[in-house]
Write an enzyme that holds these catalytic residues in place. Structure first.
Site, short mmCIF file in Angstrom:
data_model
loop_
_atom_site.label_atom_id
_atom_site.label_comp_id
_atom_site.label_asym_id
_atom_site.label_seq_id
_atom_site.Cartn_x
_atom_site.Cartn_y
_atom_site.Cartn_z
N ASN A 6 42.55 29.41 36.14
CA ASN A 6 43.49 30.49 36.02
C ASN A 6 43.64 31.42 37.47
O ASN A 6 42.52 31.66 37.86
CB ASN A 6 42.81 31.61 35.02
N GLY A 7 44.95 31.40 37.63
CA GLY A 7 45.13 31.89 39.12
C GLY A 7 46.00 31.09 39.78
O GLY A 7 46.53 29.95 39.36
N CYS A 61 43.01 42.55 39.31
CA CYS A 61 44.58 42.85 39.19
C CYS A 61 44.64 43.97 38.19
O CYS A 61 44.12 43.66 36.98
CB CYS A 61 45.12 41.45 38.72
N TYR A 78 48.94 45.16 30.97
CA TYR A 78 49.73 44.18 30.21
C TYR A 78 49.24 43.03 29.72
O TYR A 78 49.24 42.76 28.50
CB TYR A 78 51.02 43.81 30.89
N ASP A 135 55.07 48.89 28.81
CA ASP A 135 54.37 48.74 30.10
C ASP A 135 54.93 48.45 31.36
O ASP A 135 54.28 48.32 32.35
CB ASP A 135 53.33 47.57 29.58
N CYS A 159 54.45 38.38 42.54
CA CYS A 159 52.93 38.31 42.69
C CYS A 159 52.62 36.64 43.15
O CYS A 159 53.36 35.95 42.54
CB CYS A 159 52.45 38.48 41.19
N CYS A 209 43.88 45.10 42.99
CA CYS A 209 44.95 44.72 43.72
C CYS A 209 46.35 45.47 43.10
O CYS A 209 46.55 45.60 41.66
CB CYS A 209 45.40 43.20 43.25
N CYS A 259 51.96 44.01 43.75
CA CYS A 259 53.49 43.66 43.49
C CYS A 259 54.14 45.12 43.27
O CYS A 259 55.18 45.22 43.02
CB CYS A 259 53.50 43.38 41.79
FE1 SF4 Z 1 48.22 41.50 39.67
FE2 SF4 Z 1 50.15 42.79 40.84
FE3 SF4 Z 1 48.09 41.74 42.29
FE4 SF4 Z 1 49.56 39.88 40.80
S1 SF4 Z 1 50.33 41.44 42.67
S2 SF4 Z 1 47.24 40.19 41.18
S3 SF4 Z 1 50.23 41.21 39.14
S4 SF4 Z 1 48.28 43.60 40.42
#
Ligand code: SF4
Length: 472
Positions: free
Chosen positions: A111-112, A250, A256, A360, A396, A445, A448
């Protein structure tokens, strides 16, 4: 109700005695269905013999009772629900990725997204690697199997391979004898471990999948940690798999992606969403008769807004659970009609009322405009739109298909303009500065929303792959 695309769900299980692990893995994947709806797969390990079935589609489509009963019993299994954030939506990109190498077998679920995948792929290709899929996962599999040739154990190979990876990766690796979990040094994506009553172990993206198979939550994998489970029931951990990077969970997992009944890194997703609603009530209050949420992920935030503001909470929108996600519809007009099929208003809650509507996110604005129109048509007098996330401004590169910058409405319009476009009487977003409060940590993080990417990003290459995925 966002048109954002999820990432993937990973699952692994180990039991002391051979059991029907295909069935248990199916239950785990079912609980992780919200993380990926394009494909699913299971590999069962029966004393070193691997049996895999994977295909495009939802978990219960891919695994009919006949398919499940054809699996042998085993003592280990891994499973995956896929949303293809890189690589196309093709069967060859489904996981688990099973690899035969000189020293045995390996099955991998991931995942990722890697933010240096292009560079790694090109280096490997120059050394003679031939890739059969377009996913990042095959790059990881390649690096581990190459390292395995120089090492005397699978975990030593993982230790050599992982420091070459940059970006987001929560991995479960199954060899003939071991099950290994790895979480990237920033901890972008969640990963946890639980214990079965018979002494077995379960690894999963979210704690909701542990409960689905009767496991008790033990703990989250730490960022940069490798957890090794051996067939004789031992668990050992290496927390120095990578350098000491700052944690960058994240934040959108909480807003969400994750299921509200999951607890990620010690924080309840439901509680984080309620907190977002309460903060919105403080920062963007509104005079209204009812607070409603857009199902599913807007509901918890709506409850938080209602409790903090004293405005009664109501059920104003019902979601048809038997319809696919809006984002599956490829064109804008199909996306528009998808909203109508998916949501219907409850007239008794909204007619003649001033409504606070919580969602959201706003991506392109199209979905939000449709929802506002639905409520107006049902008789809502005023609609005060509140968003439990800041405006999206950037893509992202860590496993979420946020739309390209030119399509993000907040890149081209002020908040007042967006309110006009979607037809709301007022609009308020959760400010970026409030995000750490959702999980009581600065280790998040938020790239985005801010463009502050925690890793170096090969922008051109990442963007190109991203565009290919979004626009086909
Ligand atoms: Fe999550 Fe946004 Fe960072 Fe992507 S950029 S990992 S969606 S917080």
């Amino acid at each position: 109700m966002s048109s954002l695309h999820e990432e993937c769900g990973v699952f692994g299980i180990m039991t002391p005695q051979p059991e029907n692990l295909a069935h248990l893995t199916y239950c785990g994947l079912f609980a992780l269905q919200h993380r990926g709806q394009e494909g699913a797969g299971i590999t069962v390990n029966d004393d070193g013999v691997f049996t895999t079935h994977k295909d495009l589609g939802l978990v219960d489509h891919v695994f009919s009772p006949q398919v499940l009963s054809a699996f042998p019993h085993g003592t280990m299994a891994v499973g995956h629900t896929r949303y293809g954030t890189t690589g196309g939506n093709e069967r060859r990109n489904c996981q688990p990725m099973e690899v035969n190498h000189q020293k045995g077998k390996m099955a991998l679920v991931h995942n990722g997204n890697l933010s240096n995948a292009g560079r790694l792929r090109s280096v490997l290709e120059q050394r003679g690697a031939i890739f059969h899929s377009t996913s990042d996962t095959e790059i990881i599999a390649y690096l581990i199997t190459q390292a395995r040739l120089q090492t005397d154990s699978i975990e030593a190979a993982v230790r050599l391979a992982v420091p070459q990876l940059e970006g987001a990766f929560s991995l479960i690796i199954m060899s003939a004898q071991k099950l290994i979990a790895v979480r990237d040094p920033h901890g972008f994506r969640p990963l946890c471990i639980g214990r079965l009553p018979d002494g077995g172990y379960v690894l999963a993206s979210e704690s909701c999948a542990l409960h689905a198979v009767g496991a008790v939550f033990l703990r989250d994998a730490e960022p940069g940690e490798m957890i090794v489970l051996t067939q004789d029931g031992k668990l050992y951990s290496d927390r120095r798999l990578t350098g000491t990077e700052p944690r960058r969970t994240c934040i959108f997992e909480y807003i969400y992606f994750a299921r509200p009944d999951s607890v990620l890194d010690g924080v309840s997703v439901h509680a984080a969403r309620k907190k977002a609603g309460a903060l919105l009530a403080q920062m963007h209050p509104a005079k209204a008769d009812a607070v409603i949420g857009v199902p599913d992920s807007g509901l918890d935030a709506a409850l938080g807004f209602a409790e903090a503001s004293g405005i009664p909470y109501g059920i104003g929108l019902i979601k048809n659970k038997y319809i696919g996600r809006t984002f599956i519809a490829p064109s804008q007009s199909e996306r528009d009609s998808g909203v109508q099929l998916k949501l219907s208003p409850i007239r008794e809650t909204v007619a003649g009322k001033r409504i606070v509507l919580i969602d959201d996110s706003i991506v392109r604005g199209t979905t939000s405009r449709r929802i506002v129109t639905l409520l107006r048509n049902a008789g809502a007098k005023e609609i005060h739109f509140r968003v439990s996330a800041p405006p999206f401004l950037h893509p992202c590169y860590y496993g979420t298909d946020i739309d390209s910058e030119e399509n993000l409405i907040a890149n081209h319009h002020t908040v007042r303009e967006i309110a006009e476009i979607i037809g709301a009487d007022s609009l308020g977003f959760l400010p970026v500065e409030a995000l750490p409060q959702l999980i009581s940590s600065d280790g998040i993080c938020n790239a985005c929303f801010t463009g502050d990417y925690p890793t170096a990003v090969e922008q051109d290459e990442c963007k190109e792959r991203f565009e290919r995925k979004i626009h086909g």
